[in-house]
Design a protein around this motif. Structure first.
Motif, short mmCIF file in Angstrom:
data_model
loop_
_atom_site.label_atom_id
_atom_site.label_comp_id
_atom_site.label_asym_id
_atom_site.label_seq_id
_atom_site.Cartn_x
_atom_site.Cartn_y
_atom_site.Cartn_z
N THR A 73 -4.74 -7.07 -4.75
CA THR A 73 -6.17 -7.18 -4.98
C THR A 73 -6.93 -6.06 -4.26
O THR A 73 -6.43 -5.45 -3.31
CB THR A 73 -6.72 -8.52 -4.49
N VAL A 74 -8.15 -5.83 -4.70
CA VAL A 74 -8.99 -4.82 -4.07
C VAL A 74 -9.15 -5.11 -2.58
O VAL A 74 -9.15 -4.20 -1.75
CB VAL A 74 -10.37 -4.79 -4.76
N SER A 75 -9.28 -6.39 -2.22
CA SER A 75 -9.47 -6.74 -0.81
C SER A 75 -8.19 -6.61 0.00
O SER A 75 -8.23 -6.48 1.22
CB SER A 75 -10.00 -8.17 -0.69
N SER A 76 -7.01 -6.66 -0.67
CA SER A 76 -5.74 -6.54 0.04
C SER A 76 -5.37 -5.10 0.33
O SER A 76 -4.75 -4.80 1.35
CB SER A 76 -4.61 -7.18 -0.78
N SER A 77 -5.71 -4.20 -0.58
CA SER A 77 -5.29 -2.81 -0.44
C SER A 77 -6.27 -1.89 -1.15
O SER A 77 -6.70 -2.20 -2.27
CB SER A 77 -3.89 -2.62 -1.04
N PRO A 78 -6.61 -0.76 -0.55
CA PRO A 78 -7.52 0.18 -1.22
C PRO A 78 -6.82 1.02 -2.29
O PRO A 78 -7.47 1.76 -3.02
CB PRO A 78 -8.01 1.07 -0.07
N VAL A 79 -5.50 0.92 -2.35
CA VAL A 79 -4.74 1.73 -3.31
C VAL A 79 -3.73 0.87 -4.04
O VAL A 79 -3.40 -0.24 -3.61
CB VAL A 79 -4.00 2.90 -2.61
N ILE A 80 -3.23 1.41 -5.15
CA ILE A 80 -2.11 0.81 -5.87
C ILE A 80 -0.91 1.73 -5.66
O ILE A 80 -0.87 2.84 -6.19
CB ILE A 80 -2.42 0.66 -7.37
N PRO A 81 0.07 1.30 -4.85
CA PRO A 81 1.22 2.16 -4.58
C PRO A 81 2.35 1.96 -5.60
O PRO A 81 2.60 0.84 -6.07
CB PRO A 81 1.67 1.72 -3.19
#
Length: 530
Positions: free
Chosen positions: A299-307
């Motif tokens: 989620t957006v709140s969990s991580s600022p990026v998609i790795p």
């Protein structure tokens, strides 16, 4: 961890179902265990707490065991007292299978953690309390071999192996049950007498059906496993270093990241490109069998990026081209462009310690709900749009929530669906939907979020991953009691078909034979035929 326990510690004579008598000359240390821990004992909280903080056991006592004989005695005592019993190895079950309030006698297997080679049966013995970290270290350091098991290093193998364990090397080497030779199991017979049985894959073994049930039938169903015997089919000789797969000497991890997409179009391009590549490159014999890739859509709140993490053996000829071709197909077409966030090469054991979520240690003691599935084809645009909507929900402030896609298929798909109890043998990816949180007062919020995410992604198939062209049911090591709840599963497909498909009737017959009194049961356990 005990490594190198002498071979007379196990009797694996095919079909005998008996333990070897101790050798009078044996100077090995005495067996640990047999301790009974009650609620007023300071050790009790550590023995009843689950890794998932939503659950904690409340048994009348915990029996810590160190041998099959002690397991037999613990079972006999519990049955005599009329107490429902459950076993615990690592405590990582996603549901309350061993922590249910109905469980009054817990058998703790953590002291049974030996890993050694038994020349009598030409197989590696792994006891159920061993953790994956121990297995990796012992097999590789002593013999240069490995098993394609999971990446969560503190998981106990007791439930992981018999549920169909898999890991980063699954595309190259298959899953754990594909390398299983036998099991030692304490069962309860028709007279309610516990007895230890050794069952192998040998065609002439009268206990072969019990072995088969442990190649993906899941834990807590047929008895208590006290030893796994591991040897890859087709291997010969007595040299231990040739009897299980050899892991790569090194692993190269290449990481790309996208800033969290502001548009559905970008998110769709990322997810669909990744899944379509797997759909096209996960067949047996694929030149990409040695390449594993995980896409973490948090989620957006969990991580600022998609790795996106790519793992490959750099010592294999042509490995650079494998990575380049993957990047060209999956990463390069996405706009805006991804950032190369890392390109590191690790020795094998260092890789096993470093790979996985960087914050995995912080997840211990949190509350969790997880759901899984097997995928044959890419999600549709509508399914991806649903996922995007839930992952951009800013009311979800979990430390870790989202969908993690893991590469699958290739060597896994060379095995017939009925050769082991794991029937999903034509899949290409294995996502897990998961959410962690720490405040019990927020249970309703997070449980509702993940349940509706999963249900709506699978809206056209009754809220679950049915056996259609896209999905192929789910994985019993990601147990989800919602599968058996008509409020969340409106597909008309029973939970046991989603996990076991056509193998379930055979599992039922084995259940009736080896656990006639249904001593071992839980919310998603195999049930005897009605």
């Amino acid at each position: 961890m005990a490594v190198g326990r002498p071979s007379n510690a196990v009797a694996a004579t095919r079909g005998t179902g008996t333990l070897a008598k101790p050798n009078p000359a044996d100077t090995s240390p005495p067996v640990f265990g047999g301790t009974t821990v009650k609620p007023d004992d300071p050790r009790y909280p550590d023995l009843v707490d689950a890794v998932n903080a939503r659950f904690a056991g409340t048994p009348d006592y915990v029996r810590v065991v160190g041998s099959a004989g002690q397991v037999e005695q613990a079972l006999a005592d519990a049955l005599s007292a009329g107490k429902r019993v459950a076993a615990r190895s690592g405590g990582h079950c996603f549901e309350n299978f061993w922590t249910s309030s109905a469980i009054k006698a817990e058998i703790d297997l953590s002291a049974m953690n030996a890993i050694y080679f038994d020349p009598a049966v030409k197989a590696f013995v792994v006891e159920p309390g061993a953790r994956l970290r121990d297995v990796n270290n012992a097999l590789f350091i002593d013999y240069g071999v490995s098993l394609p098991a999971g990446v969560c290093l503190d998981v106990g193998v007791g439930g992981h192996f018999c549920g169909g364990g898999y890991g980063v090397l699954a595309r190259l080497n298959g899953i754990v049950p594909d390398h299983m030779y036998g099991v030692e199991v304490v069962t309860v017979d028709k007279t309610k007498t516990p007895r230890t049985v050794v069952a192998t894959r040998e065609a002439g073994d009268p206990n072969q059906d019990l072995f088969w049930a442990h190649t993906g039938g899941g834990g807590g169903n047929f008895g208590i496993v006290t030893r796994y015997l591991m040897r890859t089919p087709g291997t010969t000789g007595s040299d231990p270093s040739t009897l299980l797969p050899k892991p790569p000497a090194q692993q190269r991890v290449v990481t790309y990241t996208w800033p969290w997409p502001t548009s559905l179009q970008t998110f769709t391009a990322i997810v669909k490109g990744y899944l379509q590549w797997h759909q096209e490159n996960s067949q047996p014999g694929s030149r990409f069998a040695g390449l594993f890739a995980q896409l973490s859509c948090l989620t957006v709140s969990s991580s600022p990026v998609i790795p996106l993490e790519i793992v490959v053996d750099p010592t294999v000829h042509g490995s650079d081209k494998l990575v380049d071709d993957f990047v060209s197909a999956v990463v390069d077409p996405v706009t805006p462009a991804a950032t190369l966030a890392g390109d590191q090469t690790f020795p094998w054991l260092q890789f096993t310690e470093s790979y996985g979520p960087a914050d995995s240690g912080s997840l211990v003691g949190l509350r969790n709900k997880s759901k899984g599935s097997y995928m044959r084809e890419s999600y549709t645009d509508a399914q991806i749009a649903t996922m995007f909507r839930f992952l951009t929900d800013t009311s979800i402030s979990s430390s870790r929530a989202g969908v993690l896609f893991g590469g699958y298929g290739c060597q896994v798909n060379t095995i017939a669906p009925d050769a082991t109890a794991v029937p999903q043998r034509d899949s290409m990816n294995k996502p897990i939907y998961t959410v962690y949180w720490d405040d019990a007062s927020q249970d309703d919020l997070y449980l509702s979020w993940i349940r509706h995410l999963y249900q709506q992604v699978h809206a056209t198939t009754g809220g679950v991953p049915t056996l259609n062209g896209i999905s192929d049911g789910s994985y019993i090591n990601y147990p989800d009691i919602d599968m058996a709840d008509p409020a969340w599963n409106t597909s008309g497909v029973p939970w046991h078909t989603l996990y076991y498909k056509d193998n379930y009737p055979r599992l039922q017959e084995i259940k009736a034979k080896w656990d006639p009194h249904n001593v071992f049961h839980h919310a998603l356990s195999v049930q005897p035929p009605s």
